[in-house]
Design a protein around this motif. Structure first.
Motif, mmCIF file in Angstrom:
data_model
loop_
_atom_site.group_PDB
_atom_site.id
_atom_site.type_symbol
_atom_site.label_atom_id
_atom_site.label_comp_id
_atom_site.label_asym_id
_atom_site.label_seq_id
_atom_site.Cartn_x
_atom_site.Cartn_y
_atom_site.Cartn_z
ATOM 1 N N VAL A 588 1.369 -1.059 -0.543
ATOM 2 C CA VAL A 588 0.225 0.091 -0.121
ATOM 3 C C VAL A 588 1.000 1.124 0.210
ATOM 4 O O VAL A 588 1.381 1.087 0.340
ATOM 5 N N GLY A 589 1.088 1.949 -0.743
ATOM 6 C CA GLY A 589 1.428 3.266 -1.057
ATOM 7 C C GLY A 589 0.622 4.375 -1.250
ATOM 8 O O GLY A 589 -0.606 4.819 -1.652
ATOM 9 N N SER A 590 0.944 6.260 -1.402
ATOM 10 C CA SER A 590 0.577 6.928 -1.485
ATOM 11 C C SER A 590 1.530 8.053 -2.078
ATOM 12 O O SER A 590 2.382 7.966 -2.244
ATOM 13 N N LYS A 591 0.790 9.340 -3.006
ATOM 14 C CA LYS A 591 1.160 10.157 -3.205
ATOM 15 C C LYS A 591 0.301 11.076 -3.312
ATOM 16 O O LYS A 591 -0.006 10.942 -3.291
ATOM 17 N N TYR A 592 1.326 12.263 -3.121
ATOM 18 C CA TYR A 592 -0.286 13.562 -2.839
ATOM 19 C C TYR A 592 0.628 14.311 -4.297
ATOM 20 O O TYR A 592 1.501 14.622 -4.913
ATOM 21 N N ASP A 593 -0.494 14.436 -5.260
ATOM 22 C CA ASP A 593 -0.679 14.510 -6.072
ATOM 23 C C ASP A 593 -1.338 16.557 -6.187
ATOM 24 O O ASP A 593 -2.439 16.847 -5.844
ATOM 25 N N ASP A 594 -0.418 17.040 -6.874
ATOM 26 C CA ASP A 594 -0.507 18.956 -6.718
ATOM 27 C C ASP A 594 -1.891 19.205 -7.361
ATOM 28 O O ASP A 594 -2.113 20.288 -6.642
ATOM 29 N N SER A 595 -2.674 18.985 -8.282
ATOM 30 C CA SER A 595 -4.170 19.218 -8.738
ATOM 31 C C SER A 595 -4.711 18.048 -8.433
ATOM 32 O O SER A 595 -6.154 18.401 -7.519
ATOM 33 N N PHE A 596 -4.959 16.472 -7.906
ATOM 34 C CA PHE A 596 -6.004 15.289 -7.004
ATOM 35 C C PHE A 596 -5.820 15.251 -5.487
ATOM 36 O O PHE A 596 -6.306 14.780 -5.501
ATOM 37 N N GLY A 597 -4.559 15.708 -5.045
ATOM 38 C CA GLY A 597 -4.436 15.622 -4.033
ATOM 39 C C GLY A 597 -4.028 14.077 -3.572
ATOM 40 O O GLY A 597 -3.300 13.581 -4.318
ATOM 41 N N GLN A 598 -4.151 13.309 -2.162
ATOM 42 C CA GLN A 598 -3.652 12.277 -2.264
ATOM 43 C C GLN A 598 -4.289 11.007 -2.790
ATOM 44 O O GLN A 598 -5.809 11.145 -3.519
ATOM 45 N N VAL A 599 -3.185 10.826 -3.175
ATOM 46 C CA VAL A 599 -4.032 9.349 -4.505
ATOM 47 C C VAL A 599 -3.257 7.892 -3.334
ATOM 48 O O VAL A 599 -1.655 7.616 -3.025
ATOM 49 N N ILE A 600 -4.027 7.019 -3.226
ATOM 50 C CA ILE A 600 -3.449 5.672 -2.714
ATOM 51 C C ILE A 600 -3.545 4.896 -3.755
ATOM 52 O O ILE A 600 -3.848 4.176 -4.706
ATOM 53 N N LEU A 601 -2.826 4.176 -3.695
ATOM 54 C CA LEU A 601 -2.024 2.709 -4.612
ATOM 55 C C LEU A 601 -2.239 2.094 -3.530
ATOM 56 O O LEU A 601 -1.190 1.803 -2.498
ATOM 57 N N TYR A 602 -2.384 0.619 -4.470
ATOM 58 C CA TYR A 602 -1.944 -0.512 -3.906
ATOM 59 C C TYR A 602 -1.506 -2.197 -5.018
ATOM 60 O O TYR A 602 -2.547 -1.265 -5.982
ATOM 61 N N GLY A 603 -1.162 -2.915 -4.315
ATOM 62 C CA GLY A 603 -1.025 -3.751 -5.736
ATOM 63 C C GLY A 603 -0.285 -5.490 -5.031
ATOM 64 O O GLY A 603 -0.155 -5.120 -4.231
ATOM 65 N N PHE A 604 0.315 -5.782 -5.382
ATOM 66 C CA PHE A 604 1.692 -6.420 -5.639
ATOM 67 C C PHE A 604 2.499 -6.543 -4.637
ATOM 68 O O PHE A 604 2.927 -5.832 -5.591
#
Length: 697
Positions: A588-604
């Protein structure tokens, strides 16, 4: 808010003159050609003209007999801030500024842009532009683009475009495709009004039924999504500028894998925005939405040519449709009208053995009214033939438009029609029928799939489940910490009731043994150092340690490995953690995008996370339903379900971790990156085995 921009009762054109090469005069001619009925004033301090094309001229904005609802100014950029000042003093509230030479041109242009914005704000003026064709409204004849244009048919399609040239090309193709236009906005540099403002206005505009947008950037992505989610009309977006060279180096696996276009896709999907990747799909999708809604996946494919039927069936399956079964009675009824009796009727339906146009119309009627059919497509041709009447001329050239439209409106289901033929003949057909004609099976099926997904999404839209988790302790922890933090951040997860292994940090072999004895064997030894980003890459992790002696050996080995890799690395210690049982390693990870805000990522997950890049992402906060649906589309889902005789893993526990973190991230913009890898998913439950977080206050 924007009503006066599209429905002004008076317009002043600044820069107008009678000179043949005067560009603002082309705008005036458009207004007159389109039949705009409001008052028009001309303004030009350097002109001696008393009138231009019957429009009275004035020396300044101040001289106008009334405050115009809208001022259009097409003059060199250096004069624009002064004109905005004049408009402000006069009381003008709306402007259209097509002039170029601002931020896109030079540093001097950038200063002019800043002056223009500052002056407009001082007087409460809103403007569209600069460096664009500004706006048009087919309904009332307002046409401000300086490109000479014929007034198109009034219809439900409205356009927002970041490029004037792309928008004008759309305009011309639309006229050829018999698609009507409501409103048009070429927003250029969007120094004031941008795509979000125009989207919000068109979302509530009664004349607009579909909104088409060409964008090169989405700087206010989060606002765009909030506005789009409230609009029940189809929003179609072609987003260009999708390739970027030289990605910035990232702190974590997550940031290294994330892609801005993936985030845009996720955001658009969340809002129900239809993202297209083919320019001509603007028109195909607009055609599809002129048809009744397709509220299910069951489709019937028909053609008098077997090859077209098979080709279109392939496209339908690839697009996610299911083949309708109209029933055996339906197929039996076709045998009575078969000419040679050599075709086996099925779906796709080959009508090549039925020569009677009247019965073809009856087949279409029967299909459209069948309760097992949600929609249909028909692919045929209008070939050029000799004048002599024949069975084939009747078959291909008979006019069935009345019966076709009747079947569509009577059944309230969509029937996509694709016809091939000479371009001049097809243009005539499109102008004379009530229903849309598609140019190829590919665009027809793709557009109907977009239409189907739009309507089924609205039919099955569910409310997000409320979040009752308390984030107070986690948010306080974030306030107390900053920078890049490793496994010390496990404390943050414990505050969310996310399971983590028992552990302790040792600075000596003796401490390492004591911690291992306390938590119980087997254990894992892991490097603790802010100088090393990925521990396993430098031999900083030793697993499955089962004795005191093995702990001492692992402690020494880690120090040796790290210092040989980076001799000046600062080693804070070695973390001794309880060895987790077997399971599937996810992340599970995240990235703060300047346009869309917080984005959470998940996978293998695991050590090959960047190799396989089996990843999904969601905007924060995400619903459990969305997370689970996206997990099912991952390749690693097969492992979670239980591959090769293994027991299924606790997917719900993994979803719960992602869901909690997505809600935390939505409240914590200071978290710029988050990396939980691996998150081991067991038969019952899951556990975060490693963490790295970046906090910037």
């Amino acid at each position: 808010m924007m009503h006066k921009l599209f429905y002004p009762e008076s317009v002043a054109i600044v820069g107008l003159s009678s000179r043949q090469n005067n560009i603002p005069r082309l705008t005036l001619e458009n207004m007159l050609r389109w039949g705009y009925r409001g008052r028009i004033f001309g303004v030009n301090p350097r002109s001696e003209d008393e009138q231009v094309d019957g429009i009275r001229m004035y020396k300044s904005i101040e001289d106008l007999p009334e405050v115009p609802d809208l001022v259009y100014t097409l003059v060199p950029a250096k004069f624009v801030p002064g004109i905005v000042e004049e408009c402000g003093q006069k009381g003008v509230k709306w402007m259209a500024i097509p002039s170029g030479g601002f931020s896109e041109y030079s540093e001097e242009g950038k200063k002019l842009a800043e002056q223009t914005v500052a002056t407009a704000k001082k007087y409460g003026i809103h403007f569209v532009g600069p460096n664009g064709l500004t706006v048009a409204n087919v309904e009332n004849g307002l046409c401000l683009p300086f490109v000479p244009l014929l007034r198109p048919e009034f219809g439900g399609m409205s356009i927002i475009s970041q490029s004037g040239g792309v928008a004008i090309m759309m305009w011309n193709i639309i006229m050829d495709e018999n698609i009507g236009i409501a409103k048009f906005a070429s927003i250029g540099n969007k120094l004031d009004l941008d795509e979000v403002d125009f989207l919000e206005f068109l979302g509530s505009d009664p004349a607009t039924s579909i909104i088409c947008m060409y964008l090169e950037s989405v700087p206010r992505g989060a606002d765009l999504i909030k506005v789009a989610e409230k609009i029940n009309k189809p929003i179609v977006v072609y987003k260009s500028n999708t390739t970027q060279a030289g990605k910035k180096a990232a702190m974590s696996h997550t940031a290294a894998m994330s892609n801005d276009e993936d985030i845009i896709d996720t955001a658009f999907e969340k809002a129900g925005i239809i993202r297209i990747h083919n320019y001509h799909d603007f028109f195909a999708v607009a055609k599809a939405f002129k048809l009744p809604p397709m509220r299910g996946k069951r489709i019937m494919v028909m053609s008098p040519a077997g090859g077209f039927a098979v080709m279109t069936a392939d496209l339908c399956e690839q697009a996610g449709f299911e083949f309708a079964d109209p029933g055996q009675e339906f197929y039996k009824s076709l045998q009575n009208f078969s000419n040679a009796g050599v075709i086996h009727f099925s779906n796709p339906l080959d009508l090549g053995d039925i020569y009677d146009p009247a019965f073809t119309a009856h087949v279409v009627y029967s299909v459209m009214h069948n309760e097992n059919v949600d929609g249909a497509v028909y692919v045929s041709q209008r070939p050029q033939m000799p004048d002599r009447e024949s069975v084939f001329s009747r078959m291909f050239l008979a006019d069935l438009s009345k019966e076709t439209w009747g079947a569509i409106v009577s059944s309230a289901k969509p029937l996509g029609i694709c016809l091939f033929g000479l371009s001049r003949q097809m243009a005539q057909v499109k102008r004379t029928v009530n229903f849309p004609i598609f140019n190829s099976p590919e665009e027809m099926v793709r557009a109907l799939a977009y239409q189907m997904k739009f309507y089924t999404r609205h039919l099955h839209k569910k409310q997000d489940e409320p979040c009752t988790v308390s984030f107070d302790s986690a948010l306080q922890w974030i306030k107390r910490n900053s920078g890049e933090i490793g496994e010390d951040a496990m404390e943050l997860l414990e505050g969310l009731n996310v399971l983590v292994p028992s552990s302790g940090i040792a600075t000596t072999e003796k401490e390492a043994v004591a911690i291992a004895q306390r938590i119980g064997y087997p254990v894992v030894c892991k490097l603790v150092s802010k100088d090393i980003l990925h521990k396993s890459d430098v031999g900083g992790v030793v697993v499955n340690i089962a004795s005191d002696e093995a702990v001492k050996q692992a402690f020494a080995t880690i120090h040796t490995n790290v210092l040989s890799h980076k001799h000046d690395a600062h080693i804070e210690g070695v973390r001794i953690s309880k060895m987790a049982g077997s399971g599937v390693d996810m992340f599970v990870g995240s990235k703060y995008d300047d346009s869309f805000g917080q984005v959470i990522l998940y996978g293998f997950g695991g050590i090959y996370v960047e190799v396989f890049k089996d990843v999904a992402c969601s905007l924060c906060p995400a619903s459990k339903e969305e997370i689970k649906e996206k997990i099912t589309k991952l390749k690693s889902y097969a492992l979670l379900k239980g591959a090769r005789g293994q027991k299924p893993k606790d997917i719900d526990a993994y979803v719960d971790v992602i869901w909690k973190l997505s809600h935390l991230l939505a409240q914590a913009p200071d978290i710029k990156e988050l990396d939980l890898n691996p998150v081991r998913v067991f038969d019952d439950g899951c556990q975060v085995l490693d963490i790295r977080i970046k906090i910037v206050h």
